[in-house]
Design a protein around this motif. Structure first.
Motif, PDB file in Angstrom:
ATOM      1  N   GLN A   1      -7.406 -23.262 -33.401  1.00  0.00           N
ATOM      2  CA  GLN A   1      -8.576 -24.262 -33.068  1.00  0.00           C
ATOM      3  C   GLN A   1      -9.864 -23.777 -33.809  1.00  0.00           C
ATOM      4  OE1 GLN A   1      -8.535 -25.948 -29.001  1.00  0.00           O
ATOM      5  NE2 GLN A   1      -7.080 -24.111 -28.755  1.00  0.00           N
ATOM      6  N   THR A   2     -10.682 -24.531 -34.069  1.00  0.00           N
ATOM      7  CA  THR A   2     -11.941 -24.297 -34.734  1.00  0.00           C
ATOM      8  C   THR A   2     -12.928 -25.309 -34.504  1.00  0.00           C
ATOM      9  OG1 THR A   2     -11.088 -23.121 -36.890  1.00  0.00           O
ATOM     10  CG2 THR A   2     -13.442 -23.910 -37.033  1.00  0.00           C
ATOM     11  N   ARG A   3     -14.143 -24.890 -34.201  1.00  0.00           N
ATOM     12  CA  ARG A   3     -15.374 -25.420 -33.548  1.00  0.00           C
ATOM     13  C   ARG A   3     -16.785 -25.090 -34.246  1.00  0.00           C
ATOM     14  NH1 ARG A   3     -15.926 -29.845 -31.032  1.00  0.00           N
ATOM     15  NH2 ARG A   3     -14.043 -29.830 -30.235  1.00  0.00           N
ATOM     16  N   VAL A   4     -17.389 -26.201 -34.730  1.00  0.00           N
ATOM     17  CA  VAL A   4     -18.631 -25.754 -35.538  1.00  0.00           C
ATOM     18  C   VAL A   4     -19.826 -26.583 -34.820  1.00  0.00           C
ATOM     19  CG1 VAL A   4     -19.909 -25.578 -37.548  1.00  0.00           C
ATOM     20  CG2 VAL A   4     -17.492 -25.218 -37.734  1.00  0.00           C
ATOM     21  N   ASN A   5     -20.925 -25.861 -34.430  1.00  0.00           N
ATOM     22  CA  ASN A   5     -22.218 -26.614 -34.106  1.00  0.00           C
ATOM     23  C   ASN A   5     -23.063 -26.255 -35.158  1.00  0.00           C
ATOM     24  OD1 ASN A   5     -21.370 -27.541 -31.282  1.00  0.00           O
ATOM     25  ND2 ASN A   5     -20.738 -25.476 -31.251  1.00  0.00           N
ATOM     26  N   GLY A   6     -23.747 -27.503 -35.621  1.00  0.00           N
ATOM     27  CA  GLY A   6     -25.046 -27.150 -36.390  1.00  0.00           C
ATOM     28  C   GLY A   6     -25.799 -28.307 -36.692  1.00  0.00           C
TER      29      GLY A   6
ATOM     30  N   VAL B   1     -30.298 -34.289 -37.254  1.00  0.00           N
ATOM     31  CA  VAL B   1     -29.049 -34.607 -36.363  1.00  0.00           C
ATOM     32  C   VAL B   1     -28.473 -33.381 -36.294  1.00  0.00           C
ATOM     33  CG1 VAL B   1     -26.881 -35.655 -36.696  1.00  0.00           C
ATOM     34  CG2 VAL B   1     -29.014 -36.664 -38.074  1.00  0.00           C
ATOM     35  N   ALA B   2     -27.935 -33.195 -34.939  1.00  0.00           N
ATOM     36  CA  ALA B   2     -27.141 -32.195 -34.504  1.00  0.00           C
ATOM     37  C   ALA B   2     -25.640 -32.643 -34.287  1.00  0.00           C
ATOM     38  CB  ALA B   2     -27.418 -31.777 -32.986  1.00  0.00           C
ATOM     39  N   LEU B   3     -24.962 -31.615 -35.199  1.00  0.00           N
ATOM     40  CA  LEU B   3     -23.397 -31.954 -35.269  1.00  0.00           C
ATOM     41  C   LEU B   3     -22.496 -31.114 -34.470  1.00  0.00           C
ATOM     42  CD1 LEU B   3     -23.457 -32.618 -38.960  1.00  0.00           C
ATOM     43  CD2 LEU B   3     -23.552 -34.243 -37.274  1.00  0.00           C
ATOM     44  N   ASN B   4     -21.451 -31.513 -34.023  1.00  0.00           N
ATOM     45  CA  ASN B   4     -20.433 -30.775 -33.187  1.00  0.00           C
ATOM     46  C   ASN B   4     -18.924 -31.203 -33.579  1.00  0.00           C
ATOM     47  OD1 ASN B   4     -18.573 -29.831 -31.269  1.00  0.00           O
ATOM     48  ND2 ASN B   4     -20.302 -29.729 -29.806  1.00  0.00           N
ATOM     49  N   ALA B   5     -18.385 -30.593 -34.319  1.00  0.00           N
ATOM     50  CA  ALA B   5     -17.111 -30.926 -35.029  1.00  0.00           C
ATOM     51  C   ALA B   5     -16.004 -29.824 -34.546  1.00  0.00           C
ATOM     52  CB  ALA B   5     -17.299 -30.949 -36.512  1.00  0.00           C
TER      53      ALA B   5
END
Length: 355
Positions: free
Chosen positions: A103-108, A113-117
């Motif tokens: 599993q991988t999660r990226v916040n930036g 715009v704030a992204l959470n993927a």
């Protein structure tokens, strides 16, 4: 895929041995769990040991070894001007039966715009790694194998209003849009003893200096400060819509948080043939300084790959130099099968000399 798992398992165990002997770890974790996914008497136990916050490869690494699987987590924060700060986390677990979960999660941020993927690929069910995961507050994908991905974007319209949009792919593809707002609740502070006593007696007006006009020394002060206030809590609200495979409805929610650490949340989804509700309550220091308590419940029969009914209690209290935790969780499947579990854990921060 089994051959790939065998190729991954040995390097993972070698890394586990290296990290277990590392002097840079900042915490140790121990836990034992008893659980019965099929109902009835307690039938299965799981023990786990882990180290956390090991500084390596420019980030931090956490390692867990249990009677079910070996786990490694790598986290790192990056600054990518002009985009902004980015944090990334990758979890890898290999079960002793040969299953693999990655599993991988990226916040930036991307401009305003704030992204959470996030994404996941797995050849074994999540319950094979964590037997209490099906009953967690956040719905878990309980399929034996597959993949999923999700993306959420948040754009701040003003100081108290945020637009939200996103979607999910995998067992139940869907999309959602909405808006979130917040309002701080305040109260007027009572007057102090000095204010209750009134202003001090007026003194004689001093003579104006020779180089200053006489009326400047005689001019009275006309600006009076307003009453002092303090924040008593923050009220949040959410409104939106969700549509996808076997789900279509309007979403709404309310939240309340106090500076003392009390948090309440309630969210609902309703539409043609669709209904769901989740609620949670958490409080800090209810059983002494450093303690935390959380209660939650969720009823989401619209979810296709998760338990529709979930509930739990999570408690953490200070115990000696570390934290003692207790998790009690349970749920029911769409077919009516009950499951439940309990976990006792202890986390111990290492002294500075051991890091």
């Amino acid at each position: 895929m089994p051959s790939l798992v065998k190729q991954v398992r040995l390097p993972l165990l070698a890394l586990a041995a290296a990290l277990l002997g590392s002097a840079q770890a900042t915490g140790l974790e121990f836990s034992v769990a008893s659980h019965s996914p099929q109902g009835g008497m307690w039938s299965t136990g799981t023990a786990r040991f882990g180290v956390s916050d090991v500084r390596a490869l420019g980030g931090t690494v956490a390692l867990g070894l249990s009677t079910r699987a070996a786990e490694v987590r790598y986290s790192r924060g990056l600054a990518l001007p002009p985009l902004g700060a980015v944090t990334a986390r990758t979890d890898l677990a290999v079960t002793w039966q040969g299953g693999l979960r990655a599993q991988t999660r990226v916040n930036g941020t991307l401009g305003p715009v704030a992204l959470n993927a996030g994404s996941a690929l797995f050849t074994t069910a999540e319950v094979s790694v964590d037997p209490l995961s099906p009953y967690a507050f956040a719905a878990s994908d309980l399929r034996e194998r597959g993949w999923n991905a999700d993306l959420t974007a948040r754009y701040r319209l003003n100081r108290s209003l945020v637009a939200v949009a996103g979607g999910e792919l995998g067992a139940q593809p869907q999309a959602f849009v909405g808006v979130e707002g917040r309002r701080e609740l305040t109260r007027v502070l009572p007057p102090t003893e000095e204010e209750d006593a009134g202003a001090p007696p007026a003194e004689a007006t001093p003579e104006a200096p020779a180089d200053e006009p006489a009326d400047a020394a005689e001019a009275p002060e006309t600006t009076e400060p307003g009453p002092d206030t303090e924040v008593t809590g923050t009220l949040t609200w959410r409104l939106g819509a969700r549509a996808g495979r076997e789900v279509l409805g309007v979403t709404a929610g309310l939240g309340y948080a106090t500076p003392a650490g009390l948090n309440l949340g309630l969210d609902a989804l309703a539409g043609p043939g669709t209904f769901g509700v989740t609620a949670s309550l958490s409080a800090a220091d209810v059983l002494g300084e450093g303690s935390a308590l959380r209660l939650y419940g969720a009823y989401e029969p619209w979810r296709l790959a998760s338990l529709p009914l979930r509930a739990g209690l999570e408690l953490s209290v200070a115990a000696g130099p570390g934290q003692l935790g207790l998790d009690l969780r349970g749920g029911r499947s769409a077919s009516g099968t009950l499951g439940y579990g309990a976990r006792v854990s202890y986390s111990l921060p290492l002294p500075e000399t051991a890091r």
